[in-house]
Design an enzyme around this catalytic site. Structure first.
Site, mmCIF file in Angstrom:
data_model
loop_
_atom_site.group_PDB
_atom_site.id
_atom_site.type_symbol
_atom_site.label_atom_id
_atom_site.label_comp_id
_atom_site.label_asym_id
_atom_site.label_seq_id
_atom_site.Cartn_x
_atom_site.Cartn_y
_atom_site.Cartn_z
ATOM 1 N N SER A 152 0.906 -1.148 -0.162
ATOM 2 C CA SER A 152 -0.054 0.078 -0.079
ATOM 3 C C SER A 152 0.887 1.166 0.048
ATOM 4 O O SER A 152 1.995 0.987 -0.063
ATOM 5 C CB SER A 152 -0.869 0.068 1.223
ATOM 6 O OG SER A 152 -0.069 0.337 2.397
ATOM 7 N N LYS A 153 0.230 2.316 -0.242
ATOM 8 C CA LYS A 153 0.867 3.575 -0.437
ATOM 9 C C LYS A 153 1.924 3.917 0.984
ATOM 10 O O LYS A 153 2.837 4.560 0.618
ATOM 11 C CB LYS A 153 -0.028 4.649 -0.060
ATOM 12 C CG LYS A 153 -0.832 5.019 -1.257
ATOM 13 C CD LYS A 153 0.037 6.032 -2.235
ATOM 14 C CE LYS A 153 -0.440 6.084 -3.721
ATOM 15 N NZ LYS A 153 0.857 6.090 -4.445
ATOM 16 N N ARG A 154 1.481 3.326 2.172
ATOM 17 C CA ARG A 154 2.657 3.583 3.152
ATOM 18 C C ARG A 154 3.898 3.007 2.856
ATOM 19 O O ARG A 154 4.850 3.116 3.656
ATOM 20 C CB ARG A 154 1.816 3.352 4.721
ATOM 21 C CG ARG A 154 1.641 1.903 4.997
ATOM 22 C CD ARG A 154 0.503 1.827 6.027
ATOM 23 N NE ARG A 154 0.168 0.417 5.641
ATOM 24 C CZ ARG A 154 0.771 -0.604 6.108
ATOM 25 N NH1 ARG A 154 1.801 -0.435 6.721
ATOM 26 N NH2 ARG A 154 0.324 -1.827 6.028
#
Length: 491
Positions: free
Chosen positions: A252-254
């Site tokens: 994911s983005k993180r």
RNA sequence: GGCCCCUUCGUCUAGCGGUUAGGACGCUGCCCUCUCAAGGCAGAGAUCACGGGUUCGAAUCCCGUAGGGGCCGCCA
């Protein structure tokens, strides 16, 4: 031997995700390996979330990766249209058939009702599948629902028995029809569900192999009986494992960049992305690691797609990117570096002259060995393109005892020559070594002053490269400035 | 909760009954060298998730267990 036809079916509800790109790559590789067709089909049945902009963006990224398609929404083909939103009449025809033959039925349950029962089943420890409320409605009941003005959705009547799906990477997988509830194929607004659209399109488009993520394994159990009900041959399936983030969770983005365009912007080459994604999902038969796209296609084997999920490792991507940066053609790399140099203010906004470009090629050739991503280029090209200055870390060399003599001698050597090329630069360097050997000035004591004198930096490319890149005029000016600075530093 | 999939160095993986368990990234050291890289060489790093079988012999075959993941939508 029938033709291999594979498809990439993105939903235009976002930019091309790295995991989706991987699925596209796998399909493309198989198509090219088998000399088949690679089809792009846009799955935009969710009208509210799909946009033309995302479709365009996805196609653009796909093209950037070099995954050219033989049929698609922009170029058409013999099995179009290639946007599901333009195929509603086909789906409608197919559902009519299913309804007629009793393989589908109308469901009048309200979504809220369904949701409630789903929750109730979950709470009771039961499987949250559709219970079949409307499965056996009598004509009277139907009439009553209709009279009440209720809109019906259409459900597929999943046949009883065992559903076996054949997976080219995992072998046979059995499902009991018990665990699959009758699923919606046509929404009450008349639009097709994903399951219906996929099966009809794969059938109509004569898709021979479906390569997709393992999150679709259970969907495949739904699709196989639907293929049969619709009279289509069942394609072969291959499910690839997921890509995980460094913590083992969903990517994911993180964890950093997740979309292809972000990698492009950071200066990753498409060949590195393709190479890495391929290595993450599949293993070649030998120990080769660095591949170009066509080499991947030649080596690709569908049954060597890996079964277990893989963690996305940016370090290996970086290494591969470095490999490809070093292997790529100089002109191409130079062109790709230009935007970064512009953004950093190191070159003019205007068009570059041929000479400017040739100069840039020399610079980039000298420093590309340092690059992991193209975006790093300004840091290395700076010593040639920005106004001359002595970096703080380089200042300690100003106090080097031999510096005035070394730079004096260098200056003379340069003045004695015309403009330098790489080989002449080499000669100058060798000449200095020869000259100062007798004076006991060697190694760092000799060459660091030269380096600092020419670049103002304590690090950078090999000296002959530097002499090749700098004009004589510029080189002399820099030497003089450093000699001047050194004098001050000594006072 | 049910069903399904997965499990070899930190990471990606090779292996498909007998191997000193191989390679790559990363890491460490050395070499090259005026520097930073690149490149070359070497090294550390895996009781093959665990427990039972089968077998003369199991990372490889079978059965359990555990852990991770996926799906169970009128999203795709």
């Amino acid at each position: 031997m029938s033709e291999v036809r594979v498809r990439f079916a993105p939903s235009p509800t976002g930019h091309l995700h790295i995991g989706t790109a991987r699925t596209a790559l796998l399909n493309w590789l198989y198509a090219r390996k088998m000399d088949g067709s690679f089809i792009v089909r846009v799955e935009d049945t969710d009208l509210s979330r799909s946009t033309a902009e995302f479709e365009e963006s996805i196609l653009e990224d796909l093209a950037w990766m070099g995954l050219n398609w033989d049929e698609g929404p922009d170029i058409g083909g013999g099995f179009g249209p290639y946007r599901q939103s333009e195929r509603f009449d086909i789906y409608r025809k197919k559902t009519d058939e299913l309804l007629e033959t009793g393989q589908a039925y109308r469901c009048y349950c309200a979504p809220e009702e369904l949701e409630e029962r789903r929750k109730a089943r979950l709470a009771a420890g039961l499987m949250p599948k559709y219970e079949g409320t409307c499965r056996e409605l009598t004509a009277e009941q139907e009439a009553a629902h209709l009279a009440g003005g209720k809109k019906a959705a259409l459900r597929f009547r999943v046949p009883d028995g065992t559903i076996t799906i054949r997976d080219l990477v995992r072998g046979a997988i059995d499902f009991s029809s018990e665990v699959i509830g009758d699923f919606i194929i046509l929404r009450s607004d008349g639009s097709p569900s994903y399951h219906l659209a996929v099966v009809v399109d794969d059938g109509e488009m004569k898709v021979s192999h479906v390569i997709r993520g393992e999150d679709h394994i259970t969907n495949t159990a739904k699709h196989v009986p639907l293929f049969r009900a619709l009279g289509y041959p069942v394609p072969e399936f291959a499910h690839n494992a997921m890509i995980l983030g460094p913590d083992g969770g969903k990517l994911s983005k993180r964890h950093g960049a997740t979309s292809v365009d972000e990698y492009r912007q950071r200066g990753y080459l498409p060949e590195a992305i393709n190479n890495y994604l391929a290595l993450l999902s599949w293993a070649p038969e030998d120990t080769k690691e660095v591949f170009l796209l066509h080499e991947l296609a030649a080596a690709f084997k569908i049954d060597r797609i890996s079964k277990s999920p893989a963690i996305f490792d940016i370090a290996k991507l970086n290494w591969l990117n470095g490999q490809h940066i070093r292997a790529a053609g100089m002109e191409r790399i130079t062109n790709l570096c230009i935007p970064y140099l512009r953004d950093a203010g190191l070159i003019d906004e205007d068009e570059l002259s041929e000479d400017d470009f040739a100069h840039l090629v020399q610079i980039i050739e000298a420093v590309r060995g340092n690059l992991t991503v193209l975006a790093e280029i300004p840091a290395y090209a700076k010593i040639f393109l920005s106004e001359f200055e002595i970096e703080p870390e380089a200042r300690e060399w100003l106090a080097e005892p031999g510096l005035p003599e070394v730079l004096g001698e260098l200056r003379e050597a340069l003045v004695a020559r015309g403009e330098l090329d790489f080989d002449a630069g080499k000669e100058v360097v060798l000449g200095l070594r020869e000259h100062f050997k007798a004076l006991g000035i060697t190694g760092k004591g000799l060459f660091m002053p030269v380096r600092v004198g020419l670049t103002g930096s304590a690090k950078g490319p090999e000296l002959p490269y530097i002499l090749n890149i700098l004009s004589k005029e510029e080189a002399l000016a820099r030497i003089d400035a450093v000699v001047e600075e050194a004098k001050k530093a000594r006072q």
